[in-house]
Design a protein around this motif. Structure first.
Motif, PDB file in Angstrom:
ATOM      1  N   UNK A 206      32.643 118.178  31.277  1.00  0.00           N
ATOM      2  CA  UNK A 206      32.103 117.092  30.468  1.00  0.00           C
ATOM      3  C   UNK A 206      30.761 116.616  31.016  1.00  0.00           C
ATOM      4  N   UNK A 207      30.627 116.588  32.322  1.00  0.00           N
ATOM      5  CA  UNK A 207      29.404 116.124  32.966  1.00  0.00           C
ATOM      6  C   UNK A 207      28.387 117.242  33.210  1.00  0.00           C
ATOM      7  N   UNK A 208      28.673 118.417  32.666  1.00  0.00           N
ATOM      8  CA  UNK A 208      27.782 119.582  32.745  1.00  0.00           C
ATOM      9  C   UNK A 208      27.515 120.032  34.190  1.00  0.00           C
ATOM     10  N   UNK A 209      28.500 119.831  35.033  1.00  0.00           N
ATOM     11  CA  UNK A 209      28.403 120.292  36.426  1.00  0.00           C
ATOM     12  C   UNK A 209      29.036 121.682  36.509  1.00  0.00           C
ATOM     13  N   UNK A 210      28.344 122.650  35.934  1.00  0.00           N
ATOM     14  CA  UNK A 210      28.936 123.971  35.739  1.00  0.00           C
ATOM     15  C   UNK A 210      29.141 124.727  37.057  1.00  0.00           C
ATOM     16  N   UNK A 211      28.198 124.622  37.976  1.00  0.00           N
ATOM     17  CA  UNK A 211      28.357 125.311  39.260  1.00  0.00           C
ATOM     18  C   UNK A 211      29.471 124.674  40.087  1.00  0.00           C
ATOM     19  N   UNK A 212      29.605 123.358  39.989  1.00  0.00           N
ATOM     20  CA  UNK A 212      30.720 122.680  40.659  1.00  0.00           C
ATOM     21  C   UNK A 212      32.048 123.155  40.066  1.00  0.00           C
ATOM     22  N   UNK A 213      32.062 123.331  38.749  1.00  0.00           N
ATOM     23  CA  UNK A 213      33.265 123.828  38.067  1.00  0.00           C
ATOM     24  C   UNK A 213      33.670 125.190  38.637  1.00  0.00           C
ATOM     25  N   UNK A 226      43.808 133.838  37.368  1.00  0.00           N
ATOM     26  CA  UNK A 226      43.849 135.180  36.790  1.00  0.00           C
ATOM     27  C   UNK A 226      44.424 135.223  35.384  1.00  0.00           C
ATOM     28  N   UNK A 227      44.714 134.053  34.819  1.00  0.00           N
ATOM     29  CA  UNK A 227      45.212 134.032  33.442  1.00  0.00           C
ATOM     30  C   UNK A 227      44.071 134.356  32.490  1.00  0.00           C
ATOM     31  N   UNK A 228      44.388 134.942  31.365  1.00  0.00           N
ATOM     32  CA  UNK A 228      43.375 135.288  30.374  1.00  0.00           C
ATOM     33  C   UNK A 228      42.634 134.026  29.917  1.00  0.00           C
ATOM     34  N   UNK A 229      43.380 132.945  29.766  1.00  0.00           N
ATOM     35  CA  UNK A 229      42.775 131.681  29.338  1.00  0.00           C
ATOM     36  C   UNK A 229      41.626 131.253  30.243  1.00  0.00           C
ATOM     37  N   UNK A 230      41.901 131.230  31.550  1.00  0.00           N
ATOM     38  CA  UNK A 230      40.889 130.700  32.468  1.00  0.00           C
ATOM     39  C   UNK A 230      39.849 131.740  32.865  1.00  0.00           C
ATOM     40  N   UNK A 231      40.170 133.014  32.779  1.00  0.00           N
ATOM     41  CA  UNK A 231      39.150 134.034  33.030  1.00  0.00           C
ATOM     42  C   UNK A 231      38.076 133.992  31.945  1.00  0.00           C
ATOM     43  N   UNK A 232      38.502 133.840  30.691  1.00  0.00           N
ATOM     44  CA  UNK A 232      37.520 133.742  29.606  1.00  0.00           C
ATOM     45  C   UNK A 232      36.753 132.423  29.684  1.00  0.00           C
ATOM     46  N   UNK A 233      37.435 131.367  30.112  1.00  0.00           N
ATOM     47  CA  UNK A 233      36.743 130.085  30.262  1.00  0.00           C
ATOM     48  C   UNK A 233      35.697 130.178  31.360  1.00  0.00           C
ATOM     49  N   UNK A 234      36.020 130.895  32.429  1.00  0.00           N
ATOM     50  CA  UNK A 234      35.077 131.062  33.530  1.00  0.00           C
ATOM     51  C   UNK A 234      33.805 131.760  33.051  1.00  0.00           C
ATOM     52  N   UNK A 235      33.960 132.763  32.193  1.00  0.00           N
ATOM     53  CA  UNK A 235      32.787 133.461  31.647  1.00  0.00           C
ATOM     54  C   UNK A 235      31.927 132.491  30.839  1.00  0.00           C
ATOM     55  N   UNK A 236      32.576 131.673  30.013  1.00  0.00           N
ATOM     56  CA  UNK A 236      31.834 130.716  29.190  1.00  0.00           C
ATOM     57  C   UNK A 236      31.072 129.712  30.055  1.00  0.00           C
ATOM     58  N   UNK A 237      31.725 129.214  31.091  1.00  0.00           N
ATOM     59  CA  UNK A 237      31.065 128.254  31.988  1.00  0.00           C
ATOM     60  C   UNK A 237      29.936 128.928  32.753  1.00  0.00           C
ATOM     61  N   UNK A 238      30.178 130.137  33.239  1.00  0.00           N
ATOM     62  CA  UNK A 238      29.162 130.870  34.003  1.00  0.00           C
ATOM     63  C   UNK A 238      27.910 131.111  33.164  1.00  0.00           C
ATOM     64  N   UNK A 239      28.097 131.389  31.874  1.00  0.00           N
ATOM     65  CA  UNK A 239      26.937 131.636  31.008  1.00  0.00           C
ATOM     66  C   UNK A 239      26.070 130.389  30.868  1.00  0.00           C
TER      67      UNK A 239
END
Length: 393
Positions: A206-213, A226-239
């Motif tokens: 929410x606070x756009x602290x993506x690297x902290x995330x 390693x769940x599909x849910x959070x692996x795909x979320x990690x890609x979205x945040x990393x982008x």
């Protein structure tokens, strides 16, 4: 509770997507397929005009929440009603960020109606300002009066139904509810420490602290990491960090166990490009094209990849396929022109240039053509000289 609810609605707007079942051969009878098509075309026209709120107004809240919470066990009916009311009100207050960065409007298009597990899905192509393609499938429902509404949707650039994302974020509000954790991760209920970590992640996003995330993500339990849910979320945040190294690392983590998942094709495209696995890229795009019934955008993307591999004749075949699929898709004409030029098909090149001028009002003065290195062999040909002579008479 209020903090978590506000986080849910902030995050959900950018966390949309679904795994779709194979098309059924013998679906149950459907009332007026034409009504679904008319609805989808009207929705696309509204999106093109910039009226993104029409999407929100078309969402059937009751249908969406039935899909999202069919296995969710509330303590009592009043609690369920209150929670659903809050979510519906918040959903109506938000616009969908999916439509905020659209590019060339004419490329946005309703493609076709598909039947998935006896449900009606409308396939829509989007085009973003960064020139990337997007595909969503809207799950549609008709009431007894023939009115059509949206009860869920799948964004192929993310990788799960919106209802799944809603269920996942809701788990932070009701951490004691075992049924939702079992549905999401197939495991025992997370500890309070883990739940607190997930809440922290939501706040960081929410606070756009993506690297902290991304740093906090590393200390989550492995079954969530390693769940599909959070692996795909990690890609979205990393982008969102705009850091290529971070983004690449997230892609590799997702690809490790999921690179054969056709529903993640649009998420993992960059992974294949980073690895220069062009044959694999073409293969998985062909599988994806088969999954959605074929679209000009995917044919054109395949054509471009084949062109870079110097497989020009297959590039031509796919560009032609794109035009057959959608004669209004301008990029397909450019791809075919480029392939014709490199293979010295001068008459066909001129034909493509004429079509670009007539169909899409592209400005192609001879002075510009003759300065461009890609046209250097064409302008020396007798076909070009004849064309120019006729055009300048």
């Amino acid at each position: 509770m209020q903090l978590i609810l506000s986080l849910i609605f902030f995050i959900l707007i950018s966390f949309m997507s679904p795994i779709l079942a194979d098309q059924q051969q013998n679906p149950e009878p459907i009332l007026s397929v034409e009504l679904y098509e008319q609805f989808a075309k009207r929705l696309v026209n509204k999106i093109k005009s910039g009226n993104h709120n029409y999407f929100i107004k078309s969402v059937n809240g009751d249908g969406l929440f039935q899909r999202a919470f069919k296995d969710f066990q509330f303590d009592d009916d009043e609690e369920q009603k209150a929670f659903i009311k809050k979510i519906k009100n918040s959903l109506n207050e938000h616009n969908i960020s999916l439509f905020k960065h659209l590019g060339y409007r004419d490329d946005i298009k309703f493609i076709r109606i598909l039947i998935r597990e006896k449900a009606i899905h409308a396939l829509i192509r989007l085009n973003f300002a960064n020139k990337s393609l997007g595909y969503i499938e809207l799950v549609l429902q008709q009431n007894d009066y023939g009115d059509v509404s949206i009860v869920d949707w799948y964004d192929y650039s993310q990788g799960d139904f919106y209802s799944v994302a809603l269920r996942q974020l809701t788990s932070l509000v009701y951490p004691s509810n075992q049924s939702i954790w079992t549905t999401l991760f197939g495991t025992k209920k997370p500890t309070k420490k883990t739940i607190d970590q997930l809440v922290d992640l939501a706040e960081m996003e929410q606070n756009k602290k993506y690297k902290d995330w991304l740093e906090a993500y590393k200390i989550l339990p492995e079954y969530i990491q390693n769940s599909r849910l959070y692996l795909t979320r990690q890609v979205a945040i990393a982008s969102l960090t705009k850091d290529q190294g971070i983004y690449k690392k997230a892609l590799y983590a997702l690809a490790k166990d999921h690179k054969q998942d056709v529903s993640l094709t649009m998420v993992l495209l960059d992974y294949y490009f980073y690895n220069q696995q062009y044959d694999d890229t073409v293969r998985i795009l062909e599988s994806f094209n088969l999954r959605i019934g074929g679209d000009a955008g995917i044919y054109t993307l395949i054509s471009s990849i084949l062109y870079t591999q110097k497989n020009y004749f297959q590039a031509i075949a796919n560009a032609k396929g794109a035009i057959l699929a959608d004669r209004s898709y301008k990029n397909a004409y450019w791809s075919l022109l480029r392939a014709y030029l490199i293979t010295d098909n001068y008459r066909q090149s001129i034909n493509m240039m004429n079509q670009l001028v007539r169909r899409f009002k592209v400005k192609m003065p001879f002075s510009t053509i003759e300065k461009h290195p890609e046209y250097s062999r064409l302008i020396k040909s007798s076909d070009y000289k004849r064309w120019k002579r006729r055009a300048t008479k």
